[in-house]
Scaffold this motif. Structure first.
Motif, PDB file in Angstrom:
ATOM      1  N   LYS A 153       0.824  -1.203   0.000  1.00  0.00           N
ATOM      2  CA  LYS A 153       0.000   0.000   0.000  1.00  0.00           C
ATOM      3  C   LYS A 153       0.863   1.261   0.000  1.00  0.00           C
ATOM      4  N   LEU A 190      -2.598  -0.755  -3.156  1.00  0.00           N
ATOM      5  CA  LEU A 190      -3.723  -0.027  -2.586  1.00  0.00           C
ATOM      6  C   LEU A 190      -3.345   1.369  -2.131  1.00  0.00           C
ATOM      7  N   SER A 237      -8.051   1.414   0.268  1.00  0.00           N
ATOM      8  CA  SER A 237      -8.162   0.912   1.637  1.00  0.00           C
ATOM      9  C   SER A 237      -8.717   2.016   2.526  1.00  0.00           C
ATOM     10  N   ASN A 238      -9.546   1.649   3.462  1.00  0.00           N
ATOM     11  CA  ASN A 238     -10.150   2.593   4.398  1.00  0.00           C
ATOM     12  C   ASN A 238     -10.997   3.644   3.684  1.00  0.00           C
ATOM     13  N   HIS A 244      -3.572   3.512   0.772  1.00  0.00           N
ATOM     14  CA  HIS A 244      -3.754   3.044   2.152  1.00  0.00           C
ATOM     15  C   HIS A 244      -4.866   3.796   2.881  1.00  0.00           C
ATOM     16  N   ASN A 262     -11.375  -3.077  -1.810  1.00  0.00           N
ATOM     17  CA  ASN A 262     -11.368  -2.035  -0.786  1.00  0.00           C
ATOM     18  C   ASN A 262     -11.078  -2.739   0.529  1.00  0.00           C
ATOM     19  N   GLN A 263      -9.928  -2.438   1.126  1.00  0.00           N
ATOM     20  CA  GLN A 263      -9.533  -3.075   2.382  1.00  0.00           C
ATOM     21  C   GLN A 263      -9.961  -2.198   3.552  1.00  0.00           C
TER      22      GLN A 263
END
Length: 273
Positions: free
Chosen positions: A72, A103, A135-136, A105, A156-157
């Motif tokens: 990320k 990603l 992500s997030n 982050h 999407n993490q």
């Protein structure tokens, strides 16, 4: 290993999270995980352990092409030019020619999202990353990102476990063609304190962690990345792959979730769903 297929990307349903792992501990658990059958590694530039993850990968007796590596880019590097440099540095630390998934982050409101997504697409065009994601990102922001990417984002993490409902994010991921990757999937060990989960675990002859992980990966389009530094936990967590929960058990566990169950909420967080 079960996979979640998104477009032309197959993401292993269980991955080894490495947040807060470093040095020899990180290297050794990565090597052990790969040799025990794990095929998905998750790291990030901000974790400062990409070099250890890369060393663990190279020291294991596995084919690089069979391993799915995610890293990320930190939110300070979302300008396209800075993102390209950051990705190159991550690849250097990992000792890899490419990563399977890259990603953003955390979102950064100071950098137009359209520009950040353009940076991801440039990295994919260069062949440095095989797939891109975020992500997030809360639901509306994830949908906007996917629109800018013209449907190219694959994941999407976000934090997701039995105590945190992510209904809105999950609906957007499914509706826009993304997997949801769950970090903190066992709520930092707190799943063992829930009587509902304890009862279900006893019924199946499983651990509470296995039940929580099974609940996640049994959902459509969901990947889980539990972290551990203990080798004995590697086999335990893989055990989530070889049993099933009933529909009633899935619903019982889902009923534990709420918006108040969030554990990760730093000052730079976006407005959550």
């Amino acid at each position: 290993m079960k996979t979640v297929k998104v477009k032309d990307t197959a993401i292993p349903a269980l991955g080894l999270g490495t947040w807060r792992l470093s040095g020899e501990v990180c290297r050794d658990i990565v090597k052990a995980a790969l040799e025990e059958g794990w095929t998905h590694l998750d790291t990030a530039a901000i974790y400062q352990n990409e070099a250890a993850v890369g060393t663990g990968l190279r020291s294991a007796s596995v084919d690089r092409g069979a391993i799915f590596v995610t890293t990320k880019v930190w939110y300070d590097d979302l300008d396209p030019e800075r993102m390209i440099r950051a990705c190159e540095e991550s690849l250097d630390r990992l000792g890899l020619d490419y990563v399977d998934l890259y990603l953003i982050h955390w979102p950064n409101p100071k950098v137009p999202l359209k520009e950040s997504i353009a940076g991801l697409m440039e990295l994919k065009e260069r062949g440095w990353i095989r797939a891109a994601g975020v992500s997030n990102f809360p639901s509306r922001m994830a949908a906007e990102a996917q629109e800018h990417a013209e449907g190219e984002l694959v994941a999407n993490q976000v934090e997701y476990h039995p105590f945190l409902s992510q209904k809105e994010v999950l609906e957007v991921c499914r509706g826009t063609g993304m997997a949801l990757t769950a970090y903190s999937p066992i709520a930092r060990g707190q799943v063992s304190e829930a009587q509902v989960i304890r009862d279900i675990a006893k019924k199946h002859g499983r651990t509470e962690s296995q039940v929580a992980l099974r609940w996640l990966i049994q959902q459509e389009g969901v990947v889980a990345i539990p972290k551990t530094s203990q080798r004995r936990r590697l086999a335990e967590n893989l055990g989530a792959l070889d049993f099933e929960l009933t529909e009633a058990e899935m619903e019982e566990i889902s009923a534990l979730g709420s918006r108040e169950g969030r554990q990760t909420n730093p000052d730079w967080s976006p407005t959550w769903d």
